[in-house]
Design an enzyme around this catalytic site. Structure first.
Site, PDB file in Angstrom:
ATOM      1  N   GLU A 240       0.820  -1.203   0.000  1.00  0.00           N
ATOM      2  CA  GLU A 240       0.000   0.000   0.000  1.00  0.00           C
ATOM      3  C   GLU A 240       0.857   1.257   0.000  1.00  0.00           C
ATOM      4  OE1 GLU A 240      -3.709   0.082   2.268  1.00  0.00           O
ATOM      5  OE2 GLU A 240      -2.956   1.884   3.284  1.00  0.00           O
ATOM      6  N   ARG A 266      -2.893  32.496 -19.239  1.00  0.00           N
ATOM      7  CA  ARG A 266      -3.404  33.594 -18.418  1.00  0.00           C
ATOM      8  C   ARG A 266      -2.493  34.811 -18.510  1.00  0.00           C
ATOM      9  NH1 ARG A 266      -7.946  35.580 -15.761  1.00  0.00           N
ATOM     10  NH2 ARG A 266      -7.415  36.379 -13.691  1.00  0.00           N
ATOM     11  N   GLN A 277       8.503  35.349 -12.626  1.00  0.00           N
ATOM     12  CA  GLN A 277       9.373  34.352 -12.002  1.00  0.00           C
ATOM     13  C   GLN A 277       8.718  33.707 -10.780  1.00  0.00           C
ATOM     14  OE1 GLN A 277      13.183  35.324  -9.737  1.00  0.00           O
ATOM     15  NE2 GLN A 277      14.015  34.704 -11.715  1.00  0.00           N
TER      16      GLN A 277
END
Length: 377
Positions: A240, A266, A277
């Protein structure tokens, strides 16, 4: 070291992505997995990847299994569903495959691999989360089997399960050697299940309480032998902690891609976000976490396939993936701003689904304890 995938492995990954996209499109509403969803997960291979082929599984090793789960996590936007499938496979089906009798394997594995049967992992208790050595659910020997009494909490898939894999103290004087593992049909007399919990994330994976009240379990439904419960549980946790978290690699991969696309398109202050940056470096941090965690997870699975002692690489892998998933999901919310905070974006859901990853399968603190012990500390 060879960092390439074979033609067969590449084809399997691409086929898993295609099947997942067909079965669980991005606009699928988030909801508890229904029977049709479980059957679709079975057809994709998410429920039986590492189970024996003779019992309907894929017969894959840990590394190939992780790659399948990563593909599902990359494509399915409902991480709760991916988690439900992984808990079903690694915490329940794997223990039956590795420690069950021939009859138990024949009875349950084909049903679990196909999704015709849902498995619930009943280990955690109200007073036993990280400390699994002190189970209060008892298994009292009786003619022909054992009688279980006590309560399990946060049972993954519990409210919907057809079968439970659970652990109880059969010899309180023997410590971890006094724990025994059982396969219990969920409709057995004396099994009481609660309504699903309301949770912060992973809402598609139903979780609840399971109470055993004088529940008789025949001896042929014991996994391994009496007293082997701790060994069986740790084996399932190895699978798991390594392979389940490949689903979170897929999530992190998808978040990087979405943030790169958003930053390119955008515009603010007359410039693309990618030209700031502060944004581009945040995306690079996300990519760095992804690739670092991915290498650790692949290495842990490679060690498991070699049959080596994988405790340290698995602990480091789980730690890197879970902590990285939370940080990257939070970065994604910041990059998308108000859009990322809105429910329809799916980004805020990714954050909510990432948070519990630092808790289940052993908290981040427990992983550090395991790593420290392996380092001789």
């Amino acid at each position: 070291m060879d960092f390439s995938w074979s033609t067969e492995q590449t084809a399997r990954y691409e086929e898993t992505v295609r099947r997942t996209a067909d079965a669980f499109p991005a606009d699928r509403p988030r909801r508890a997995a229904g029977r049709d969803d479980w059957l679709a997960l079975g057809r994709i291979g998410a429920l039986g990847a590492c189970l024996p082929a003779e019992h309907g599984g894929g017969g894959l090793g840990a590394l190939d299994t992780a790659r399948v789960i990563e593909a599902v996590g990359r494509t399915c936007h409902d991480t709760g569903l991916v988690f439900a499938a992984s808990a079903h496979l690694f915490a329940c089906a794997v223990p039956i495959a590795e420690f069950g009798s021939a009859e138990l394997k024949k009875r349950f594995l084909p049903e679990l691999a196909s999704g015709r049967m849902i498995a619930g992992n009943a280990m955690t208790e109200p007073e036993s989360g990280s400390d699994v050595s002190r189970l209060r659910v008892t298994a009292t020997e009786a003619p022909g089997g054992f009688v279980l009494n006590g309560e399990k909490s946060f049972v993954s898939n519990g409210p919907a399960a057809d079968v439970l894999v659970t652990y109880a103290t059969s010899d309180p004087d023997s410590g971890h050697l006094g724990q025994t593992a059982f396969v219990v049909p969920a409709d057995a007399r004396g099994v009481l299940r609660s309504e699903p919990f309301e949770k912060m994330g992973l809402s598609s994976c139903l979780a609840g309480t399971v109470t055993f009240r004088d529940c008789f379990v025949p001896a042929d439904q014991v996994l391994g032998a009496e007293g082997m419960g701790a060994t069986i549980f740790q084996t399932s946790m190895g699978w798991e902690r390594a392979c389940l978290f490949a689903g979170y690699l897929g999530l992190m991969d998808r978040l990087v891609e979405e943030c790169v696309g958003f930053a390119r398109e955008r515009r603010q202050f007359g410039r693309r976000l990618a030209e700031f940056q502060a944004v581009s470096h945040r995306v690079v941090d996300m990519k760095l976490r992804l690739e670092s965690a991915r290498l650790l997870l692949y290495r842990a699975c490679w060690e498991m396939d070699r049959g080596g002692r994988a405790t340290l690489p698995v602990a480091l892998s789980k730690l890197a993936v879970s902590e990285g998933a939370v940080e990257s999901a939070l970065d994604a919310v910041r990059i998308l701003g108000g859009r990322g905070y809105r429910s329809e974006s799916g980004i805020e859901a990714a954050l909510r689904d990432a948070v519990p990853s630092v808790l289940f399968s052993g908290t981040s603190e427990i992983q550090k304890e395991l790593a420290a012990k392996e380092l001789g500390l």
